[in-house]
Design a protein around this motif. Structure first.
Motif, PDB file in Angstrom:
ATOM      1  N   PRO A 143       0.656   5.378   0.029  1.00  0.00           N
ATOM      2  CA  PRO A 143      -0.137   6.605   0.049  1.00  0.00           C
ATOM      3  C   PRO A 143       0.441   7.611  -0.925  1.00  0.00           C
ATOM      4  O   PRO A 143       1.637   7.906  -0.889  1.00  0.00           O
ATOM      5  CB  PRO A 143       0.002   7.094   1.502  1.00  0.00           C
ATOM      6  CG  PRO A 143       1.245   6.468   2.014  1.00  0.00           C
ATOM      7  CD  PRO A 143       1.551   5.254   1.180  1.00  0.00           C
ATOM      8  N   TYR A 184      -6.246   0.898  -7.634  1.00  0.00           N
ATOM      9  CA  TYR A 184      -6.847   1.793  -6.646  1.00  0.00           C
ATOM     10  C   TYR A 184      -8.367   1.735  -6.695  1.00  0.00           C
ATOM     11  O   TYR A 184      -8.968   1.389  -7.698  1.00  0.00           O
ATOM     12  CB  TYR A 184      -6.367   3.231  -6.845  1.00  0.00           C
ATOM     13  CG  TYR A 184      -6.509   3.750  -8.255  1.00  0.00           C
ATOM     14  CD1 TYR A 184      -5.459   3.633  -9.155  1.00  0.00           C
ATOM     15  CD2 TYR A 184      -7.708   4.318  -8.687  1.00  0.00           C
ATOM     16  CE1 TYR A 184      -5.595   4.076 -10.457  1.00  0.00           C
ATOM     17  CE2 TYR A 184      -7.842   4.781  -9.988  1.00  0.00           C
ATOM     18  CZ  TYR A 184      -6.778   4.650 -10.869  1.00  0.00           C
ATOM     19  OH  TYR A 184      -6.923   5.084 -12.162  1.00  0.00           O
ATOM     20  N   GLU A 223       0.847  -1.190   0.000  1.00  0.00           N
ATOM     21  CA  GLU A 223       0.000   0.000   0.000  1.00  0.00           C
ATOM     22  C   GLU A 223       0.879   1.235   0.000  1.00  0.00           C
ATOM     23  O   GLU A 223       1.796   1.351   0.800  1.00  0.00           O
ATOM     24  CB  GLU A 223      -0.913   0.004   1.228  1.00  0.00           C
ATOM     25  CG  GLU A 223      -1.845  -1.192   1.245  1.00  0.00           C
ATOM     26  CD  GLU A 223      -3.240  -0.838   1.750  1.00  0.00           C
ATOM     27  OE1 GLU A 223      -3.351   0.102   2.554  1.00  0.00           O
ATOM     28  OE2 GLU A 223      -4.189  -1.516   1.316  1.00  0.00           O
ATOM     29  N   THR A 272      -4.729   6.106  -1.440  1.00  0.00           N
ATOM     30  CA  THR A 272      -3.782   5.021  -1.239  1.00  0.00           C
ATOM     31  C   THR A 272      -3.966   4.006  -2.362  1.00  0.00           C
ATOM     32  O   THR A 272      -5.089   3.641  -2.694  1.00  0.00           O
ATOM     33  CB  THR A 272      -4.016   4.353   0.124  1.00  0.00           C
ATOM     34  OG1 THR A 272      -3.752   5.320   1.143  1.00  0.00           O
ATOM     35  CG2 THR A 272      -3.081   3.178   0.325  1.00  0.00           C
TER      36      THR A 272
END
Ligand code: MN
Length: 320
Positions: A31, A61, A29, A39
């Motif tokens: 950000p 995403y 993951e 994210t």
């Protein structure tokens, strides 16, 4: 989309010649920064895998059901093509070629950086939640200093018997995308019916990756979880895919001949060595015309500044 990691590291990508099993690549993951942060689940590049053919970057995403979505100010690219492929939602794209396009679900929008381009991307709240993938294709050395390009293609939905496919690059099951590629490549979205069992003919010279968006999928008999990329090395003439569940499953299939050139990726640049990356960054920071200008972007930041370079040269890393 931009790679807007706060402190991206340099990653060297090398070809792989292993054969014979499904390698599960778990997403990390990441950000993304910028005025609107989302994210993403990144499966390329990861420590386990850096390339599938010329595919060198895969961010997955959404669906983004809360928050403001995506707003990526003008940022540069070199040595690559970007593929924006949406399952739902809409993204407004502007680039320094003068393109102003709406990226819609099921339609290929392929931007070729050549020696340098910049673009902005802003998601719209309607008609649905932002949900899709952002993919990069590395340009071969012979083509990476070429002109900027932008191509759009809405592939037909092809019935594979148990699944429907949209082939956005390359060829699958007799359906061929008219959009040319710089290396032998395959990119397609597949939706598998409940209970579907497929044995897709594929090019044995290609390595393949199956990125699972929704549902339960097995690849060569191996379960591949949601958000996971199942990788198989070249050598297989068929790609066995099944959906043992009672609901549809959606995957993105990526394939290509092993790229055969070492890459160095940092931030939004694909290059060949550290000094070149340093030069790309410096050119962007001083506003060089290498990247052109985006007209019409109305966000709060006129352009995305490059993050600081890592303090050391990153040593090449090879695939297992
Ligand atoms: Mn971008």
């Amino acid at each position: 989309m931009s790679n807007t990691e706060v402190a991206p590291s340099e990653i060297t990508c090398s070809p792989d010649t292993d054969e014979g099993r499904v390698e599960l690549v778990a997403a990390r993951e990441v950000p993304l920064g910028g005025p609107r942060a989302i994210t993403v689940r990144r499966t390329l590049p990861t420590r386990a895998r850096t390339l599938i053919g010329a595919w060198c970057f895969a961010d997955h995403y959404g669906p983004v059901t809360d928050g403001p979505g995506m707003d990526v100010p003008p940022h540069p690219h070199t040595g690559l093509q970007t593929v924006s492929w949406l399952f739902s939602g809409e993204v407004e794209h502007r680039d320094s070629l003068g393109t102003h396009a709406t990226v819609r679900p099921g339609e290929l929008n392929l931007m070729t950086s050549g020696a340098g381009i910049c673009h902005s991307e802003v998601s719209r709240d309607l008609p649905g939640p932002l949900h899709g993938v952002q993919l990069w294709v590395a340009l071969p050395n012979a083509d990476r200093h070429g002109p900027r390009r932008f191509e759009h293609h809405a592939p037909p939905c092809v019935d594979l018997g148990g699944a429907r496919a949209r082939v956005f690059l390359g060829e699958l099951a007799g359906e061929r995308s008219p959009v040319p590629t710089f290396s032998p490549l395959l990119g397609a979205e597949l939706v598998l019916d409940p209970g579907a069992v497929l044995d897709l003919p594929v090019d044995p010279a290609f390595e393949h990756g199956v990125l699972v968006d929704t549902g339960e999928v097995t690849q060569h008999g191996t379960p591949v979880g949601r958000g996971v990329l199942g990788y198989v090395a070249r050598g297989s003439r068929t790609l066995p895919l099944a959906n043992p569940s009672a609901v549809p499953a959606r995957v993105v299939l990526l394939g290509g001949e092993p790229f055969g050139e070492d890459l160095l990726m940092w931030w939004n640049f694909v290059g060949r060595d550290h000094d070149e990356i340093v030069a790309f960054r410096e050119a962007w920071e001083r506003g060089s015309q290498q990247f052109g200008e985006v007209v019409g972007y109305e966000g709060r930041t006129a352009r995305l500044p490059a993050p600081p370079l890592p303090g050391v040269r990153i040593r090449p890393r090879h695939q297992a």
